[in-house]
Design an enzyme around this catalytic site. Structure first.
Site: not given
Ligand code: URA
Length: 448
Positions: A88, A167, A174, A189, A193
């Site tokens: 990621h 999320d 947010r 967050s 995932k």
């Molecule tokens: N990437 C994400 O998936 N979430 C965040 O809060 C910041 C970057």
């Protein structure tokens, strides 16, 4: 005053507790997240809690509890096979390493489940880039995705609403309540995932600098430690790499142009920074998958897969399996391209001292290569090739950037050229040291 009561909890009291700097229990956190999903806790209450977390923080246990609640808000995949390792990136400009590292890692025996995003804001999206290849399909039911990862070794699909729906909701709140920049909220967050996707190991590329989400190395390191701790609590190995994003990665910015650069890199003819970072991250995946004894040994294996052409073969196979036109891989001139190119010539001689990475991302969006709104369509053909990077010497009048655009975009091109002249570059008469690409690496390997 709202006092929703359930299991002796009240949203009001939980918000007040965090407002007063006290620690929340896993059950209280779960109550809020499940309540949000079930419509029993209002968005304004979640927003208030997010601000209290932003101001008063969450410790590691609270962060893990939030991650857990968000993770189980949707479907989760589980892979028993320890060679399933994901990567990621927190996002940057010209960041295209996935298309290089996944085939390299797979050539070394790693299985790579990629659930990738579309571009929004100044950073491009992996799914948009790969869709430059005609016919490449990026949507599959999750169950099918899981089977194919085990059978075929690399599968690339777009994000699905079934993964961590909490999320999506929290991120939207947010975004409008000035609570994005919180390490525990970012951790939950990302990790909700990633954990839902089921990989046993995760390589995390945390971009740092002017074109990244994290501007400062100290903050990026804090995030790296928070992500690693959360991964460990969930029994997953993680390698976090902090990499420089004070200039675009590689030379190409734009969907089709970036795919071309990846294919060139897989042929061993790519820019050094892109090649080095991709091989390093692929090496980390090989190590986490248990296919190499150390990160260094993993890097050597990934480099060998690049040198032998095995990585390119794996990329081509992936394109073919997912319905893409492989003739575009074999002959990149068949990929989408614009009818016009305009060169920005350097107005000065000297050494390139800095490049405004964020502006390059914004220029790509202005050309139509990225999105301003989620529903915007991207133009695969447009973009820029940066001919010089920080530390390179340039002569006055030498090509610095080639802008790939359409005939009707002259006005946008003029605006981009004005920005390049005034804001996007600085030059130095003295030699400039090339920036360090990899700033730090943290490995947390859990026992299998
Ligand atoms: N990437 C994400 O998936 N979430 C965040 O809060 C910041 C970057």
């Amino acid at each position: 005053m709202d006092h929703q009561m359930n299991q002796n909890f009240s949203a009001y009291q939980i918000i007040a507790k965090k407002r007063d700097g006290l620690k929340l229990s896993p059950d209280e956190i779960k109550f809020m997240i499940n309540g949000m999903i079930g419509g029993k806790v209002a968005d304004y209450q979640i927003s208030a809690l997010l601000m209290a977390i932003y101001l008063n923080g969450f410790d590691r246990a609270e962060t893990a509890a939030l991650t857990d609640a968000m993770l189980y808000s949707g479907k989760t995949l589980t892979f028993e096979d320890i060679s399933v390792v994901d990567k990621h990136s927190t996002g940057g400009v010209g960041d295209k390493t996935s298309f290089i590292l996944a085939p390299l890692a797979h050539a070394c025996g790693v299985k790579v489940p990629m659930i990738a995003g579309r571009g929004l804001g100044h950073t491009g999206g992996t799914v948009d880039k790969i869709e430059s290849i005609t016919g490449f399909k990026t949507s599959l039911p999750l169950e099918e995705f899981q089977k194919l990862v085990l059978k075929q070794g690399i599968v690339l699909i777009g994000q699905t609403p079934e993964i961590a729906p909490a999320d999506k909701k929290i991120y939207a709140l947010r975004d409008v309540t000035a609570t994005i920049e919180s390490i525990p909220l970012i951790t939950a967050s990302i990790m909700s995932k990633k954990l839902a996707e089921g990989a046993r190991g995760i390589v995390m590329d945390i971009k740092v600098g002017q074109g990244a989400f994290m501007k400062k190395t100290t903050r990026a390191k804090e995030l790296a430690l928070s992500l690693s701790d959360t991964a460990k609590r969930f029994g997953r190995s993680m390698m976090t790499v902090l990499s420089d994003m004070n200039q675009p990665l590689g030379n190409a910015i734009g969907n089709s142009l970036e795919i071309i650069e990846c294919i060139e890199t897989l042929k061993g003819k790519g820019p050094k920074d892109l090649t080095d970072l991709s091989v390093n991250l692929a090496g980390g995946m090989v190590y986490l998958a248990g296919k190499a004894k150390s990160h260094a040994a993993g890097i050597a294996m990934a480099q060998a897969a690049l040198d032998s052409g095995a990585g390119l073969t794996e990329f081509r196979n992936m394109v073919e399996r997912q319905g893409g036109d492989v003739s575009q891989v074999d002959d990149v001139s068949r990929l989408p391209k614009t009818e016009m190119q305009t060169v920005f010539a350097s107005p000065k001689k000297g050494f390139i001292k800095s490049i405004d990475c964020l502006n390059f991302g914004m220029h790509s969006v202005a050309l139509g290569g990225g999105r301003r709104k989620a529903e915007d369509k991207v133009d695969f053909a447009v973009g820029m090739i940066l001919h010089k990077k920080v530390g390179d010497e340039v002569k006055k009048g030498e090509a610095l950037v080639t802008i790939h655009h359409h005939a009707h975009q002259k006005e946008i091109v003029n605006e981009i050229m004005a920005s390049m002249t005034k804001n996007d570059f600085t030059w130095s008469a003295e030699k400039v040291r090339r920036p360090k690409l990899i700033l730090d690496t943290i490995v947390t390997k859990v026992k299998k």
